[in-house]
Design a protein around this motif. Structure first.
Motif, PDB file in Angstrom:
ATOM      1  N   ALA A 178      12.622   7.280 -35.948  1.00 44.92           N
ATOM      2  CA  ALA A 178      13.815   8.090 -35.813  1.00 44.92           C
ATOM      3  C   ALA A 178      13.728   9.689 -35.982  1.00 44.92           C
ATOM      4  N   ALA A 179      12.916   9.913 -36.999  1.00 45.42           N
ATOM      5  CA  ALA A 179      12.843  11.327 -37.440  1.00 45.42           C
ATOM      6  C   ALA A 179      12.093  12.127 -36.225  1.00 45.42           C
ATOM      7  N   THR A 180      10.891  11.495 -35.933  1.00 47.68           N
ATOM      8  CA  THR A 180       9.918  12.121 -34.957  1.00 47.68           C
ATOM      9  C   THR A 180      10.817  12.306 -33.545  1.00 47.68           C
ATOM     10  N   GLY A 181      11.726  11.178 -33.274  1.00 51.68           N
ATOM     11  CA  GLY A 181      12.327  11.252 -32.095  1.00 51.68           C
ATOM     12  C   GLY A 181      13.323  12.435 -31.858  1.00 51.68           C
ATOM     13  N   VAL A 182      14.147  12.736 -32.987  1.00 53.45           N
ATOM     14  CA  VAL A 182      15.006  14.043 -33.188  1.00 53.45           C
ATOM     15  C   VAL A 182      14.147  15.256 -32.898  1.00 53.45           C
ATOM     16  N   ALA A 183      13.209  15.247 -33.877  1.00 57.84           N
ATOM     17  CA  ALA A 183      12.130  16.414 -33.968  1.00 57.84           C
ATOM     18  C   ALA A 183      11.576  16.697 -32.281  1.00 57.84           C
ATOM     19  N   ASN A 184      11.100  15.454 -31.430  1.00 61.11           N
ATOM     20  CA  ASN A 184      10.627  15.911 -30.333  1.00 61.11           C
ATOM     21  C   ASN A 184      11.893  16.427 -29.419  1.00 61.11           C
ATOM     22  N   GLN A 185      13.125  15.970 -29.642  1.00 57.40           N
ATOM     23  CA  GLN A 185      14.242  16.649 -28.683  1.00 57.40           C
ATOM     24  C   GLN A 185      14.292  18.223 -28.821  1.00 57.40           C
ATOM     25  N   ILE A 186      13.997  18.774 -30.138  1.00 62.08           N
ATOM     26  CA  ILE A 186      13.948  19.995 -30.512  1.00 62.08           C
ATOM     27  C   ILE A 186      12.718  20.751 -29.714  1.00 62.08           C
ATOM     28  N   LEU A 187      11.723  19.945 -29.998  1.00 58.39           N
ATOM     29  CA  LEU A 187      10.286  20.691 -29.438  1.00 58.39           C
ATOM     30  C   LEU A 187      10.528  20.844 -27.854  1.00 58.39           C
ATOM     31  N   VAL A 188      11.147  19.774 -27.351  1.00 59.31           N
ATOM     32  CA  VAL A 188      11.310  20.075 -25.664  1.00 59.31           C
ATOM     33  C   VAL A 188      11.998  21.229 -25.469  1.00 59.31           C
ATOM     34  N   ILE A 189      13.108  21.710 -26.322  1.00 62.68           N
ATOM     35  CA  ILE A 189      13.675  22.737 -25.925  1.00 62.68           C
ATOM     36  C   ILE A 189      12.734  24.149 -26.208  1.00 62.68           C
ATOM     37  N   SER A 190      11.797  23.984 -27.189  1.00 54.34           N
ATOM     38  CA  SER A 190      10.771  25.059 -27.291  1.00 54.34           C
ATOM     39  C   SER A 190      10.016  25.308 -26.460  1.00 54.34           C
ATOM     40  N   VAL A 191       9.687  23.897 -25.804  1.00 53.02           N
ATOM     41  CA  VAL A 191       8.578  24.059 -24.560  1.00 53.02           C
ATOM     42  C   VAL A 191       9.210  24.771 -23.227  1.00 53.02           C
ATOM     43  N   ILE A 192      10.549  24.498 -23.075  1.00 50.25           N
ATOM     44  CA  ILE A 192      11.336  25.092 -21.849  1.00 50.25           C
ATOM     45  C   ILE A 192      11.245  26.719 -22.189  1.00 50.25           C
ATOM     46  N   MET A 193      11.302  27.119 -23.353  1.00 51.33           N
ATOM     47  CA  MET A 193      11.055  28.470 -23.765  1.00 51.33           C
ATOM     48  C   MET A 193      10.168  29.380 -23.167  1.00 51.33           C
ATOM     49  N   TYR A 194       8.773  28.643 -23.390  1.00 49.81           N
ATOM     50  CA  TYR A 194       7.700  29.220 -22.851  1.00 49.81           C
ATOM     51  C   TYR A 194       7.303  28.694 -21.320  1.00 49.81           C
ATOM     52  N   GLY A 195       8.153  27.555 -20.992  1.00 45.73           N
ATOM     53  CA  GLY A 195       7.827  27.251 -19.650  1.00 45.73           C
ATOM     54  C   GLY A 195       8.195  28.346 -18.665  1.00 45.73           C
ATOM     55  N   LEU A 244      11.907  35.614 -12.169  1.00 48.20           N
ATOM     56  CA  LEU A 244      11.679  34.231 -11.414  1.00 48.20           C
ATOM     57  C   LEU A 244      11.573  33.391 -12.301  1.00 48.20           C
ATOM     58  N   GLY A 245      11.304  33.659 -13.609  1.00 47.23           N
ATOM     59  CA  GLY A 245      11.183  32.463 -14.439  1.00 47.23           C
ATOM     60  C   GLY A 245      12.247  31.968 -15.523  1.00 47.23           C
ATOM     61  N   LEU A 246      12.959  33.174 -15.664  1.00 48.75           N
ATOM     62  CA  LEU A 246      14.084  32.865 -16.590  1.00 48.75           C
ATOM     63  C   LEU A 246      15.328  31.689 -16.131  1.00 48.75           C
ATOM     64  N   PRO A 247      15.637  32.062 -14.574  1.00 46.73           N
ATOM     65  CA  PRO A 247      16.621  31.083 -14.026  1.00 46.73           C
ATOM     66  C   PRO A 247      16.234  29.731 -14.232  1.00 46.73           C
ATOM     67  N   SER A 248      14.741  29.415 -13.947  1.00 40.42           N
ATOM     68  CA  SER A 248      14.450  28.139 -14.016  1.00 40.42           C
ATOM     69  C   SER A 248      14.521  27.606 -15.412  1.00 40.42           C
ATOM     70  N   ALA A 249      14.207  28.539 -16.227  1.00 44.74           N
ATOM     71  CA  ALA A 249      14.309  28.134 -17.932  1.00 44.74           C
ATOM     72  C   ALA A 249      15.814  27.747 -18.179  1.00 44.74           C
ATOM     73  N   GLY A 250      16.642  28.795 -17.529  1.00 44.78           N
ATOM     74  CA  GLY A 250      18.203  28.434 -17.702  1.00 44.78           C
ATOM     75  C   GLY A 250      18.727  27.150 -17.469  1.00 44.78           C
ATOM     76  N   GLU A 251      18.228  26.636 -16.189  1.00 43.15           N
ATOM     77  CA  GLU A 251      18.647  25.580 -15.341  1.00 43.15           C
ATOM     78  C   GLU A 251      17.929  24.440 -16.288  1.00 43.15           C
ATOM     79  N   ASN A 252      17.045  24.436 -17.022  1.00 47.18           N
ATOM     80  CA  ASN A 252      16.358  23.369 -17.689  1.00 47.18           C
ATOM     81  C   ASN A 252      17.084  23.279 -19.138  1.00 47.18           C
ATOM     82  N   MET A 253      17.302  24.475 -19.762  1.00 45.75           N
ATOM     83  CA  MET A 253      18.029  24.430 -20.924  1.00 45.75           C
ATOM     84  C   MET A 253      19.288  23.892 -20.795  1.00 45.75           C
ATOM     85  N   SER A 254      20.011  24.306 -19.570  1.00 41.46           N
ATOM     86  CA  SER A 254      21.588  23.789 -19.231  1.00 41.46           C
ATOM     87  C   SER A 254      21.416  22.213 -19.177  1.00 41.46           C
ATOM     88  N   TYR A 255      20.285  21.825 -18.422  1.00 40.10           N
ATOM     89  CA  TYR A 255      20.117  20.258 -18.367  1.00 40.10           C
ATOM     90  C   TYR A 255      19.990  19.458 -19.690  1.00 40.10           C
TER      91      TYR A 255
END
Length: 445
Positions: free
Chosen positions: A45-62, A239-250
């Motif tokens: 349970a704890a790592t599942g929630v932590a991973n959701q937060i980490l996904v958002i951080s990956v989008i940040m440098y994606g 070029l990169g920010l709109p794609s990050a924005g779309e992923n963050m929004s999703y």
């Protein structure tokens, strides 16, 4: 700088290693959950929630890698090799600073994030060290994530694939050692899994840096800081920010949909997790074709071969549709045996089967969006998909999820119909945009 790619490297030659790499990324998450599941439910349970937060951080440098990949592809097509070194340097410097910032945030704010998401103190104790260790080493992930697209766009897709394979193997072995093996006496539990992940990522980063030197002839030195230019940094971000924005929004809209489904009860939530997890695999085919297509189209646009770029976009789209149709029909037909691998709950299996029927249409629209958005991005037409995504996800998808799922009492079927409407509207608009050839005016060069 190395030329790398054999100019007309085909879609399949580029797509299958990308598919395998994405597949491994998903699998490693499942393996983590599986190994932790045998350790304790709290850990899952704890790592599942932590991973959701980490996904958002990956989008940040994606977004840096998206910007760098589009620019490098177009410069390779235009044979402007002197520019490539400058683009790589600018990309790596941005990745470095964002990685450092993210690392500091996670080291000091991990507990706060988990508290915001409503975890009990007991789960925060379990999840916080995991988030601190993996999030705190964001700098490592940021660097290897920004090198891999550079290798891919030069045609070294098979070589780039070695990085996630290596990371996966080290991660699994490390998990085993910390949870059940010779290091289990340290009793680190979830923190041990975090340490194993960090070590695996560090080895991955070293391997990526070595490949960049070996295949493309690029090695970062402090002298290269003078290659930093506002103009190039701006181009990467533009070029990169709109794609990050779309992923963050999703990602954001998915969190809201999950909250809506939670109103339907635990069984519905469990069903959603299973159905989404399985449909992730269907989307992988479209993601691989989309990314391979992006490399080919970017180069064609750089070489001013706009008709070739246009035809490639349509060809990739047709191939993607065919695969999505076959795979989603097979999933529906074999829904019961597939789902019985995950759960013995008959109600959940029955509900998932209903969703898989709707997913046949859904996956066709989704494949269209993934492939055509990648194609548009390759040409530099990044704002249109971002704006459409933002409007349709938040104004159509979310209200319809609530109206059909809760108000009309259709439950999960209602939520899936809302997904269908959302992806359907966006895919029609993306198809129209590609056919209109407005993107021919958007080239970066």
């Amino acid at each position: 700088m190395g030329e790398g790619i054999h100019k007309h490297m085909g879609l399949y030659a580029l797509a299958w290693p990308i598919f395998l790499e994405q597949f491994l990324r998903i699998m490693i998450n499942y393996v983590d959950v599986f190994m932790l599941g045998h350790y304790s439910d709290e850990a899952v349970a704890a790592t599942g929630v932590a991973n959701q937060i980490l996904v958002i951080s990956v989008i940040m440098y994606g977004f840096i890698s998206v910007g760098v990949q589009i620019l490098v592809a177009q410069m390779l097509g235009a044979r402007k090799h002197d520019m490539i070194e400058k683009i790589i340097t600018n990309g790596l410097i941005v990745a470095f600073f964002i990685g450092i910032a993210m690392s500091i945030v996670f080291i000091f704010l991990s507990d706060t994030f988990l508290r915001w998401l409503g975890l009990s103190e007991e789960l925060i104790q379990v999840g916080s060290p995991f988030l601190e260790i993996i999030g705190g080493s964001s700098i490592i992930i940021a660097i290897h994530s920004s090198i891999l697209p550079i290798l891919r766009v030069h045609g070294y897709v098979r070589q780039a694939m070695l990085v996630p394979i290596t990371i996966s193997i080290i991660n699994v072995v490390g998990n085993y050692l910390f949870l059940y093996g010779s290091l289990s006496f340290l009793d680190l539990g979830v923190a041990g899994v975090g340490i194993a992940t960090m070590i695996a990522n560090f080895v991955g980063m070293v391997l990526a840096i070595w490949m960049l030197k070996k295949h493309i002839g690029y090695l970062f030195t402090f002298k290269k800081i003078k290659l930093c230019s506002k103009k190039l940094l701006f181009a990467i971000l533009k070029l990169g920010l709109p794609s990050a924005g779309e992923n963050m929004s999703y990602a954001g809209s998915q969190l809201v949909v999950t909250a809506i489904i939670a109103l339907l009860g635990t069984e519905a939530l469990t069903t959603k997790v299973y159905a989404s997890s399985v449909s992730q695999f269907v989307a992988l085919f479209a993601i691989a074709i989309g990314q391979a297509s992006q490399i080919i189209i970017g180069r064609a646009v750089g070489a001013k071969e706009l008709d070739r770029a246009y035809e490639q976009g349509l060809r990739s789209w047709k191939i993607g549709l065919g695969i999505a149709l076959v795979v989603s029909i097979l999933l529906y037909v074999f829904a019961e045996p597939v789902m019985s691998l995950f759960t013995s709950n008959a109600i959940v299996i029955h509900m998932v089967k209903q969703l898989f029927l709707l997913s046949i249409g859904l996956e066709l629209f989704r494949a269209t969006n993934i492939i055509l958005i990648s194609s548009l991005n390759a040409t530099g037409d990044v704002r249109f998909p971002f704006i459409v995504g933002l409007i349709v996800m938040w104004i159509v998808s979310l209200p319809f999820s609530y109206l059909l799922g809760i108000t009309a009492g259709l439950g999960l079927v209602g939520v899936w119909l809302a997904y269908l409407i959302d992806e359907g509207i966006r895919s029609a608009l993306m198809f129209k945009r590609w056919r209109s050839k407005v993107w021919t005016l958007k080239s970066v060069l």
